[in-house]
Design a protein around this motif. Structure first.
Motif, PDB file in Angstrom:
ATOM      1  N   ILE A 135       0.791  -1.169   0.049  1.00  0.00           N
ATOM      2  CA  ILE A 135       0.143  -0.038   0.056  1.00  0.00           C
ATOM      3  C   ILE A 135       0.994   1.216  -0.029  1.00  0.00           C
ATOM      4  CG2 ILE A 135      -1.869   1.258   1.119  1.00  0.00           C
ATOM      5  CD1 ILE A 135      -2.545  -1.321   2.760  1.00  0.00           C
ATOM      6  N   GLY A 136       0.743   2.151  -0.946  1.00  0.00           N
ATOM      7  CA  GLY A 136       1.451   3.604  -0.949  1.00  0.00           C
ATOM      8  C   GLY A 136       0.936   4.308  -1.950  1.00  0.00           C
ATOM      9  N   GLY A 137       1.871   4.768  -2.719  1.00  0.00           N
ATOM     10  CA  GLY A 137       1.452   5.935  -3.546  1.00  0.00           C
ATOM     11  C   GLY A 137       2.445   5.917  -4.990  1.00  0.00           C
ATOM     12  N   PHE A 152      -1.556   3.695  -4.575  1.00  0.00           N
ATOM     13  CA  PHE A 152      -1.207   2.497  -5.267  1.00  0.00           C
ATOM     14  C   PHE A 152      -1.260   1.120  -4.485  1.00  0.00           C
ATOM     15  CE2 PHE A 152       1.600  -0.519  -7.281  1.00  0.00           C
ATOM     16  CZ  PHE A 152       1.452   0.068  -8.839  1.00  0.00           C
ATOM     17  N   PHE A 153      -2.028   0.177  -4.982  1.00  0.00           N
ATOM     18  CA  PHE A 153      -2.226  -1.013  -4.132  1.00  0.00           C
ATOM     19  C   PHE A 153      -1.759  -1.971  -5.196  1.00  0.00           C
ATOM     20  CE2 PHE A 153      -5.676   2.004  -3.041  1.00  0.00           C
ATOM     21  CZ  PHE A 153      -5.689   2.088  -1.848  1.00  0.00           C
ATOM     22  N   GLU A 154      -1.081  -2.980  -4.378  1.00  0.00           N
ATOM     23  CA  GLU A 154      -0.397  -4.192  -5.292  1.00  0.00           C
ATOM     24  C   GLU A 154      -0.630  -5.670  -4.366  1.00  0.00           C
ATOM     25  OE1 GLU A 154       3.139  -4.571  -8.095  1.00  0.00           O
ATOM     26  OE2 GLU A 154       3.875  -3.834  -6.046  1.00  0.00           O
ATOM     27  N   TYR A 155      -1.048  -6.561  -5.063  1.00  0.00           N
ATOM     28  CA  TYR A 155      -0.901  -7.835  -4.564  1.00  0.00           C
ATOM     29  C   TYR A 155       0.291  -8.640  -5.206  1.00  0.00           C
ATOM     30  CZ  TYR A 155      -1.762 -12.938  -4.513  1.00  0.00           C
ATOM     31  OH  TYR A 155      -1.560 -14.082  -4.148  1.00  0.00           O
ATOM     32  N   ILE A 156       1.183  -9.311  -4.681  1.00  0.00           N
ATOM     33  CA  ILE A 156       2.223 -10.024  -4.787  1.00  0.00           C
ATOM     34  C   ILE A 156       2.353 -11.520  -4.451  1.00  0.00           C
ATOM     35  CG2 ILE A 156       4.857  -9.761  -4.606  1.00  0.00           C
ATOM     36  CD1 ILE A 156       4.396  -7.309  -2.952  1.00  0.00           C
ATOM     37  N   ASN A 157       2.281 -12.187  -5.612  1.00  0.00           N
ATOM     38  CA  ASN A 157       2.292 -13.685  -5.455  1.00  0.00           C
ATOM     39  C   ASN A 157       3.568 -14.305  -5.406  1.00  0.00           C
ATOM     40  OD1 ASN A 157       2.046 -16.406  -7.017  1.00  0.00           O
ATOM     41  ND2 ASN A 157       0.022 -16.204  -5.948  1.00  0.00           N
ATOM     42  N   SER A 158       3.664 -15.089  -4.256  1.00  0.00           N
ATOM     43  CA  SER A 158       5.147 -15.998  -4.044  1.00  0.00           C
ATOM     44  C   SER A 158       6.330 -14.891  -4.271  1.00  0.00           C
ATOM     45  CB  SER A 158       5.009 -16.893  -5.201  1.00  0.00           C
ATOM     46  OG  SER A 158       3.999 -17.852  -4.880  1.00  0.00           O
ATOM     47  N   ASN A 173      -1.982  -5.054  -9.479  1.00  0.00           N
ATOM     48  CA  ASN A 173      -1.981  -3.789  -8.906  1.00  0.00           C
ATOM     49  C   ASN A 173      -2.938  -2.776  -9.309  1.00  0.00           C
ATOM     50  OD1 ASN A 173      -0.504  -2.307 -11.394  1.00  0.00           O
ATOM     51  ND2 ASN A 173       1.005  -3.747 -10.857  1.00  0.00           N
ATOM     52  N   THR A 174      -3.243  -1.609  -8.750  1.00  0.00           N
ATOM     53  CA  THR A 174      -4.109  -0.750  -9.154  1.00  0.00           C
ATOM     54  C   THR A 174      -3.788   0.887  -8.692  1.00  0.00           C
ATOM     55  OG1 THR A 174      -6.229  -2.065  -9.002  1.00  0.00           O
ATOM     56  CG2 THR A 174      -6.658   0.070  -8.982  1.00  0.00           C
ATOM     57  N   LEU A 175      -3.879   1.702  -9.397  1.00  0.00           N
ATOM     58  CA  LEU A 175      -3.561   2.999  -9.049  1.00  0.00           C
ATOM     59  C   LEU A 175      -5.087   3.964  -9.134  1.00  0.00           C
ATOM     60  CD1 LEU A 175      -0.990   5.705 -10.074  1.00  0.00           C
ATOM     61  CD2 LEU A 175      -3.586   6.280 -10.419  1.00  0.00           C
ATOM     62  N   ILE A 176      -5.224   4.445  -7.746  1.00  0.00           N
ATOM     63  CA  ILE A 176      -6.697   5.136  -7.716  1.00  0.00           C
ATOM     64  C   ILE A 176      -6.023   6.845  -7.629  1.00  0.00           C
ATOM     65  CG2 ILE A 176      -8.998   5.733  -6.985  1.00  0.00           C
ATOM     66  CD1 ILE A 176      -8.527   2.470  -6.016  1.00  0.00           C
ATOM     67  N   GLY A 177      -6.623   7.701  -8.465  1.00  0.00           N
ATOM     68  CA  GLY A 177      -6.042   9.034  -8.149  1.00  0.00           C
ATOM     69  C   GLY A 177      -6.542  10.036  -9.199  1.00  0.00           C
ATOM     70  N   ALA A 178      -5.671  11.000  -9.454  1.00  0.00           N
ATOM     71  CA  ALA A 178      -6.313  12.079 -10.408  1.00  0.00           C
ATOM     72  C   ALA A 178      -5.116  12.694 -11.160  1.00  0.00           C
ATOM     73  CB  ALA A 178      -6.910  13.477  -9.413  1.00  0.00           C
ATOM     74  N   GLY A 179      -5.650  13.204 -12.238  1.00  0.00           N
ATOM     75  CA  GLY A 179      -4.287  14.034 -12.995  1.00  0.00           C
ATOM     76  C   GLY A 179      -4.808  15.209 -13.546  1.00  0.00           C
ATOM     77  N   LEU A 233      -8.177   6.008 -12.957  1.00  0.00           N
ATOM     78  CA  LEU A 233      -8.239   4.671 -12.374  1.00  0.00           C
ATOM     79  C   LEU A 233      -7.173   3.548 -13.384  1.00  0.00           C
ATOM     80  CD1 LEU A 233      -9.265   2.330 -10.575  1.00  0.00           C
ATOM     81  CD2 LEU A 233     -11.133   2.149 -11.896  1.00  0.00           C
ATOM     82  N   GLU A 234      -6.249   2.921 -12.765  1.00  0.00           N
ATOM     83  CA  GLU A 234      -5.395   2.336 -13.580  1.00  0.00           C
ATOM     84  C   GLU A 234      -5.093   0.930 -13.096  1.00  0.00           C
ATOM     85  OE1 GLU A 234      -1.282   3.109 -16.328  1.00  0.00           O
ATOM     86  OE2 GLU A 234      -1.562   4.338 -14.533  1.00  0.00           O
ATOM     87  N   PRO A 235      -5.838  -0.202 -13.386  1.00  0.00           N
ATOM     88  CA  PRO A 235      -5.539  -1.488 -13.100  1.00  0.00           C
ATOM     89  C   PRO A 235      -4.164  -1.863 -13.796  1.00  0.00           C
ATOM     90  CG  PRO A 235      -7.357  -1.647 -14.421  1.00  0.00           C
ATOM     91  CD  PRO A 235      -7.146  -0.131 -14.308  1.00  0.00           C
TER      92      PRO A 235
END
Length: 238
Positions: A75-77, A111-117, A127-133, A157-159
């Protein structure tokens, strides 16, 4: 017979909470229980080759970073700036002599990310970015018109999905793809005649990106107990 059944029911109700408690203790969860949370962190420089107005003419440079929880979630930016490589025609009255207008601006957010193994040499992430521009354009030959061109402020929104390669314990390379969705994007106005002009389609900032990132950090992380032990060892505390 009735007394026997009644006694059996009483025994079942007495033992049931203990059975349920034993099941709860065996359950493996990300948070809670006796399991200590392991946290790490990272920072990354990222390059994006991206679609702008339906063609791959966009180049974005930026970075992302965050806290890694139990080697699984981050979880970050993140934030990216648009390098002026994509040309655009300026229809605003009085700007007819402008040459070489290019898109510019940027976007960012959570910025949210799932990391497998994560410990595997090669592994995948989602991952997914949720923000503005904020996106505008500027003439390379006349930067005085920077504030005279329309600016579009939009949600983003950027998956994405990608693969990572563990180069060293503190360094990973990421290669992936994402799709940027900007529902509020719109370049519209004529600042002299007050006439609305559609410069590009409202979907022009939507598009695929191919992404390359260089990630540095503590990916395995530490528990609080491990941190306390290191501090005690550092200062010679028993």
């Amino acid at each position: 017979m009735i007394k026997t059944n009644f006694k059996l029911v009483i025994v079942v109700f007495i033992l049931l909470p203990f059975c349920l408690n034993a099941q709860r203790e065996e359950m493996s969860t990300l948070f809670g229980g006796n399991k200590e949370i392991r946290t790490g962190g990272y920072g990354a420089f990222e390059i994006k080759l991206s679609q702008l107005d339906s063609d791959f003419s966009g180049l974005l440079l930026g970075g992302r970073g965050g806290v890694i929880i139990n080697n699984v979630f981050s979880i970050g930016g993140a934030g990216y700036g648009l390098v002026p490589t994509k040309k655009i025609n300026c229809p605003i009255s009085g700007h007819e002599n402008e040459k070489n207008n290019f898109w510019t601006g940027g976007y960012g957010g959570l910025f949210f990310e799932y990391i497998n193994s994560s410990n595997n040499l090669v592994h995948f992430t989602v991952n997914t970015l949720i923000g503005a521009g904020g996106i505008t354009y500027v003439s390379h030959s006349d930067f005085s018109n920077f504030n005279k061109h329309p600016t579009s402020v939009t949600l983003v929104l950027e998956p994405g999905i990608g693969v990572e390669l563990n180069i060293f314990k503190i360094f990973r390379m990421y290669l992936g793809a994402s799709y940027r969705y900007a529902p509020g994007f719109e370049f519209k106005y004529d600042d002299i005649n007050n006439v609305q002009n559609d410069i590009v389609p409202t979907t022009a900032f939507n598009g695929l990106s191919v992404n390359l990132a260089f990630k540095f950090g503590n990916f395995t992380g530490h528990t609080n107990a491990e941190r306390e032990a290191k501090i005690k060892d550092l200062f010679g505390i028993e």
